[in-house]
Enzyme design. Structure first.
Site, PDB file in Angstrom:
ATOM      1  N   PRO A 236       0.915  -1.205  -0.049  1.00 21.20           N
ATOM      2  CG  PRO A 236      -0.955  -1.708   1.560  1.00 21.20           C
ATOM      3  CD  PRO A 236       0.452  -2.171   1.041  1.00 21.20           C
ATOM      4  CD  GLU A 237       2.859   2.678  -4.421  1.00 22.78           C
ATOM      5  OE1 GLU A 237       2.821   3.658  -4.902  1.00 22.78           O
ATOM      6  OE2 GLU A 237       3.230   1.612  -5.022  1.00 22.78           O
TER       7      GLU A 237
ATOM      8  NE  ARG B  59      10.577  -1.071  -4.145  1.00 20.90           N
ATOM      9  CZ  ARG B  59      11.457  -0.228  -3.479  1.00 20.90           C
ATOM     10  NH1 ARG B  59      12.709   0.429  -4.126  1.00 20.90           N
ATOM     11  NH2 ARG B  59      11.574  -0.346  -2.131  1.00 20.90           N
TER      12      ARG B  59
ATOM     13  CE  LYS C 269       5.212   4.145   0.021  1.00 18.71           C
ATOM     14  NZ  LYS C 269       5.957   3.097  -0.627  1.00 18.71           N
TER      15      LYS C 269
END
EC number: 3.2.2.23
Length: 273
Positions: free
Chosen positions: A2-3, A262, A58
């Site tokens: 989650p960002e 990533r 976050k």
């Protein structure tokens, strides 16, 4: 993971429902998170009134009337949801908060990369968030600020905008999407960006994050808000997760590369600079 938009969505889904309620009981079910749960969590916020629910980077923050705050990070796939009084405990529930309205607030994390702490409210910025950079929507995020941060950095701009010491909350999904909107190649060195590119990038980051928040975040697999509802920004993604498909702007093929392990997605035609 989650960002910022997902945590903002979580905050928005919980805030009005939690403010004014009292924590009547805290049950620590499993302490085997990335950072072991402190036994103090069960007592420091017990019988306290919830004053506010907010976000920093976050992190979700719940402030109480005893000058303590609860800090929650969802990790890779954590969930923080409201449940009814007859909720049946699940295997990966780590903390259960009993609320004065009869509902339960559940922290569930199957992969155990999340964290949950209690901390003195007035010390949060100085001691807990002291290494964090500027919020994307802050007036402090200006051309001058970002130019100063980038001018000595000979590393890919994608890595730089994901650095929480520079700008908080811009994770992997939204970094790819923002660079595509700004028409900047993700491999371009930060110190090579022109002033107009920096200004376009700031605007793109804000635009992408705003649209993602409006859509309730991005649910690729696990994310749900406090009401157990998924996010729908997945339907608006222009490049992320679209390797080999046509760019929605120019019909060129979306390419996938790696930055620090990533996945990065971009269009070689749109993002030429």
């Amino acid at each position: 993971m989650p960002e910022l938009p997902e945590v903002e969505t979580l905050k928005n889904s919980l805030k009005d429902k939690l403010i004014g309620l009292i924590i009547e009981n805290v049950e620590l079910k499993r302490d085997n998170l990335r950072y072991k749960l402190s036994p103090l969590l069960a007592t420091e916020i017990l019988n306290t009134n919830i004053l506010d629910v907010r976000r920093r980077a976050k992190y979700l923050i719940i402030d109480f009337n005893n000058d303590y705050s609860l800090i929650v990070h969802l990790g890779m796939n954590g969930r923080f949801t409201l449940q009814s009084a007859n909720y049946k405990t699940q295997k990966h529930d780590h903390v259960i908060f009993d609320l004065s309205n009869g509902e339960k607030l559940i922290f569930n994390d199957t992969r155990r990369f999340g964290m949950i702490y209690s901390f003195k409210t007035d010390l949060l910025e100085k001691e807990f968030f002291n290494d964090l950079g500027i919020e994307p929507f802050s007036d402090l995020l200006t051309l001058e600020y970002l130019k100063d941060k980038l001018q000595t950095k000979k590393i890919p701009i994608k890595n730089l905008i994901m650095d929480n010491r520079v700008i908080v909350g811009v994770g992997n999904i939204y970094a790819s999407e923002s660079l595509h909107l700004a028409r900047i190649h993700p491999d371009k060195s930060g110190n090579d960006l022109r002033d107009d590119e920096i200004e376009n990038l700031i605007k793109a980051i804000r635009d992408v994050l705003t649209k993602a928040i409006t859509a309730g975040g991005t649910t690729l697999k696990d994310f749900v808000n406090g009401d157990n509802k998924p996010g729908y920004f997945t339907k608006q993604l222009k490049v992320y997760g679209r390797e080999g498909q046509s760019c929605l702007s120019c019909s060129s093929t979306i390419i996938k590369i790696k930055h620090s392990g990533r996945s990065t997605f971009y269009c070689k035609t749109c993002q030429y600079s």
